[in-house]
Design an enzyme around this catalytic site. Structure first.
Site, PDB file in Angstrom:
ATOM      1  N   ASP A  42     -50.657 -65.738 -42.446  1.00 14.95           N
ATOM      2  CA  ASP A  42     -51.339 -66.084 -43.705  1.00 14.95           C
ATOM      3  C   ASP A  42     -52.224 -64.950 -44.226  1.00 14.95           C
ATOM      4  OD1 ASP A  42     -53.445 -66.154 -41.953  1.00 14.95           O
ATOM      5  OD2 ASP A  42     -54.125 -68.178 -42.465  1.00 14.95           O
ATOM      6  N   ASP A  46     -56.408 -64.569 -36.560  1.00 13.39           N
ATOM      7  CA  ASP A  46     -56.686 -65.881 -35.988  1.00 13.39           C
ATOM      8  C   ASP A  46     -56.628 -65.829 -34.461  1.00 13.39           C
ATOM      9  OD1 ASP A  46     -53.893 -65.800 -35.461  1.00 13.39           O
ATOM     10  OD2 ASP A  46     -53.510 -66.602 -37.469  1.00 13.39           O
ATOM     11  N   ASP A 115     -70.035 -66.419 -30.602  1.00 14.10           N
ATOM     12  CA  ASP A 115     -71.163 -66.155 -31.474  1.00 14.10           C
ATOM     13  C   ASP A 115     -71.883 -67.482 -31.713  1.00 14.10           C
ATOM     14  OD1 ASP A 115     -72.738 -64.761 -33.420  1.00 14.10           O
ATOM     15  OD2 ASP A 115     -71.011 -63.473 -33.801  1.00 14.10           O
ATOM     16  N   ASP A 212     -76.929 -65.002 -32.888  1.00 12.57           N
ATOM     17  CA  ASP A 212     -77.167 -64.501 -34.240  1.00 12.57           C
ATOM     18  C   ASP A 212     -78.667 -64.586 -34.574  1.00 12.57           C
ATOM     19  OD1 ASP A 212     -75.699 -63.720 -36.765  1.00 12.57           O
ATOM     20  OD2 ASP A 212     -76.847 -65.413 -37.541  1.00 12.57           O
ATOM     21  N   ASP A 330     -71.446 -55.640 -39.770  1.00 16.07           N
ATOM     22  CA  ASP A 330     -72.475 -55.680 -40.814  1.00 16.07           C
ATOM     23  C   ASP A 330     -72.819 -54.302 -41.354  1.00 16.07           C
ATOM     24  OD1 ASP A 330     -72.843 -58.431 -40.695  1.00 16.07           O
ATOM     25  OD2 ASP A 330     -74.369 -58.280 -39.135  1.00 16.07           O
TER      26      ASP A 330
HETATM   27  C1  NOJ Z   1     -76.093 -61.561 -38.664  1.00 15.37           C
HETATM   28  C2  NOJ Z   1     -74.610 -61.514 -38.767  1.00 15.37           C
HETATM   29  O1  NOJ Z   1     -74.129 -60.443 -37.994  1.00 15.37           O
HETATM   30  C3  NOJ Z   1     -74.270 -61.379 -40.230  1.00 15.37           C
HETATM   31  O2  NOJ Z   1     -72.916 -61.109 -40.442  1.00 15.37           O
HETATM   32  C4  NOJ Z   1     -74.711 -62.644 -40.929  1.00 15.37           C
HETATM   33  O3  NOJ Z   1     -74.528 -62.496 -42.326  1.00 15.37           O
HETATM   34  C5  NOJ Z   1     -76.177 -62.954 -40.664  1.00 15.37           C
HETATM   35  N1  NOJ Z   1     -76.561 -62.768 -39.306  1.00 15.37           N
HETATM   36  C6  NOJ Z   1     -76.486 -64.379 -41.018  1.00 15.37           C
HETATM   37  O4  NOJ Z   1     -75.884 -65.243 -40.092  1.00 15.37           O
END
Ligand code: NOJ
Length: 526
Positions: A42, A46, A115, A212, A330
């Site tokens: 898709d 996954d 996570d 997180d 990020d």
């Molecule tokens: C850290 C994460 O790595 C990021 O991707 C996310 O946007 C923020 N925390 C909020 O959960």
């Protein structure tokens, strides 16, 4: 919840009592599930795709995988907005697929970290739907509601951290997007519910969690305005309330009650190492915490020297075990940050894998990937972080192993040349360099857990010795475009060369531009 499923077998720890815990010896490979491998065609990666490609991780030599969130989510923040912590989003598969992945990973000796997102849920989570339904709902206090906002700002460019809910006539707090309301961890029912989530996954055999924004769960109970927010900075960049430590101690107690030394790795995204150390507690909070300065660092010896010295000086006395990371989902990929230089990315790999502390690799860095370039209509992330999240090229020919629908983001530059298949066939590729460095690290007690000591060097060179008993290694990294000399007492042989020149060979006391070398004393080698 967990009761009807059979837990997978534990990964036994080494029996020797004075062996360090497994996570100190680990090499962690971050999988960003959307972009690792597509099992159903898709165009989005996954769980089945991951299971089918686990051999890549094993071949590389990493021993632990961390999966970015795969839980049910409306995907306002690519899965960091969770609407059911105990189910898998259909985009990624099913609970059965997750169990199959856990079993397949464990069968190969790979540990699996999930996570855990404790600070906020999705606004679609039934808890929040209930909370916002009425001011007197029993779950109202599971989130943070106020009549008046303060000056706190949200991250991901979201402006105020408060959103007005017209239906119930109050503002709710969100340190990220408005679709990510913050949970109130001071409410014991929230603590119990979130501990239930951890148990759900621990019972299924996961080896730990990346937590997180671990530093965000406690908030200043006075809700005082903060001058840094007034100046435009999001609270999540520096929030550091003592209550977060209490939350983490509770999570640690829970995790420690399980067999097999499950691990907690915290995302304490505060750019102060002295503050980050506090989150290890007295060995009763996080086992590991991400060390963020290298994620922003340019290719500069002063910046790296300062950061590495600081980690050594502050973590060692606290008996806190360091971590090292150059890229993640990020941030810009480090090759991109270093001006696109493959040479520098190769030298950085040698540094990453020879420092004292657990290295975290982000999928694709072993391929030397750069950020993908997106056209305006291709952009997905509201925070502008698409670049590092591009799909991994497996095969040389387009569509690079993504055989179904067009992938959700464009491929990174030079995807064919940098594909796994192409690089596996080339002994001098960055992929083979990563594999060789990981093998060197595994084979050397000095690299895995030895002391770290900086050596005298020209300003453009960073040189350090790692030692454990008789086992000694030296790593030297030339951050400049000029050839540099490095005087070391005794004879040394090169065990790894970031330029891919064959090893072993004698060290001639010189480093080429942006070259890094791993050395061993000659007497030890003979
Ligand atoms: C850290 C994460 O790595 C990021 O991707 C996310 O946007 C923020 N925390 C909020 O959960």
């Amino acid at each position: 919840m967990a009761e009807d499923r059979t837990p997978v077998s534990e990964n036994p720890l080494p029996a020797v009592a004075d062996e360090p815990p497994w996570w100190q010896d680990a090499i962690v490979y971050q999988i960003y599930p959307r972009s690792f491998a597509d099992g159903n065609g898709d165009g989005v990666g996954d769980l089945r795709g991951i299971a089918a490609r686990l051999d890549h991780v094993c071949w590389l030599g990493a021993d632990t995988i961390w999966l970015s969130p795969v839980f049910r989510s409306p995907m306002a923040d690519a899965g960091y907005d969770i609407s059911d912590y105990c189910d898998i989003d259909p985009l990624f598969g099913t609970l059965a697929d997750m169990q199959a992945l856990l079993d397949a990973a464990h069968a190969r000796g790979l540990r699996v970290l999930l996570d855990f997102v404790p600070n906020h849920t999705s606004d679609q989570h039934p808890w929040f739907v209930a909370s916002r339904s009425a001011r007197d709902h029993p779950k109202r206090d599971w989130y943070i509601w106020r009549d008046q906002p303060n000056d706190w700002r949200a991250a991901i460019g979201a402006g105020s951290a408060w959103t007005w809910d017209a239906h119930s006539g109050q503002y709710y707090l969100h340190l990220f997007l408005p679709q990510q309301p913050d949970l109130n961890w001071r409410n014991p029912e929230v603590v119990a519910a979130m501990h239930g989530v951890l148990r759900f996954w621990l019972d299924r055999g996961v080896d730990g969690f990346r937590i997180d924004v671990a530093h965000c769960v406690g908030k200043d109970p006075s809700f005082a305005d903060h001058p840094r927010c007034l100046a435009g900075e999001p609270l999540a960049h520096f929030n550091d309330d003592p209550y977060s430590h209490e939350v983490l101690r509770g999570i640690r107690r829970l995790v420690d009650s399980y067999p097999g030394h499950r691990v907690l790795v915290g995302e304490v995204n505060i750019r102060s190492t002295a503050t980050v150390v506090q989150y290890y507690g007295a060995g009763d909070e996080l086992h590991l915490s991400f060390n963020f300065p290298p994620l922003d660092a340019p290719w500069d010896p002063v910046v790296f020297r300062t950061c590495i010295r600081e980690v050594d000086a502050l973590l060692q006395p606290a008996q806190a075990w360091p971590t090292w990371v150059l890229s993640n989902h990020d941030n810009e990929r480090h090759r991109t940050r270093y001006g696109g230089s493959l040479c520098r990315a190769r030298a950085a790999a040698l540094m990453l894998l020879t420092l004292r502390g657990t290295p975290f690799l982000f999928q694709g860095e072993e391929l030397g990937l750069q950020d993908c370039v997106t056209l305006p209509h291709e952009r997905v992330d509201p925070g502008g972080r698409d670049g590092s999240r591009a799909p991994l090229p497996w095969l040389q020919a387009p569509p690079h192993g993504w055989d179904g629908a067009r992938p959700w983001l464009p491929f990174p530059p030079d995807a064919g040349e940098l594909s796994v298949a192409t690089q596996r066939a080339r002994a001098d590729s960055i992929l083979h360099l990563y594999r060789a460095l990981i093998a060197q690290r595994r084979a050397s007690p000095a690299l895995r857990r030895g002391s770290w000591e900086e050596l005298p060097s020209p300003p453009e060179v960073l040189a350090y010795r790692r030692r454990h008993g008789d086992d000694v290694r030296v790593a030297c990294i030339n951050f400049s475009a000029q050839r540099q000399t490095l005087a070391l007492a005794g004879q040394w042989q090169v065990l790894a060369d970031s330029d891919g020149v064959p090893v072993p060979r004698r060290f001639a006391g010189e480093l080429l531009s942006d070259q890094a070398l791993l050395l061993q004393p000659v007497e030890a080698a003979s």
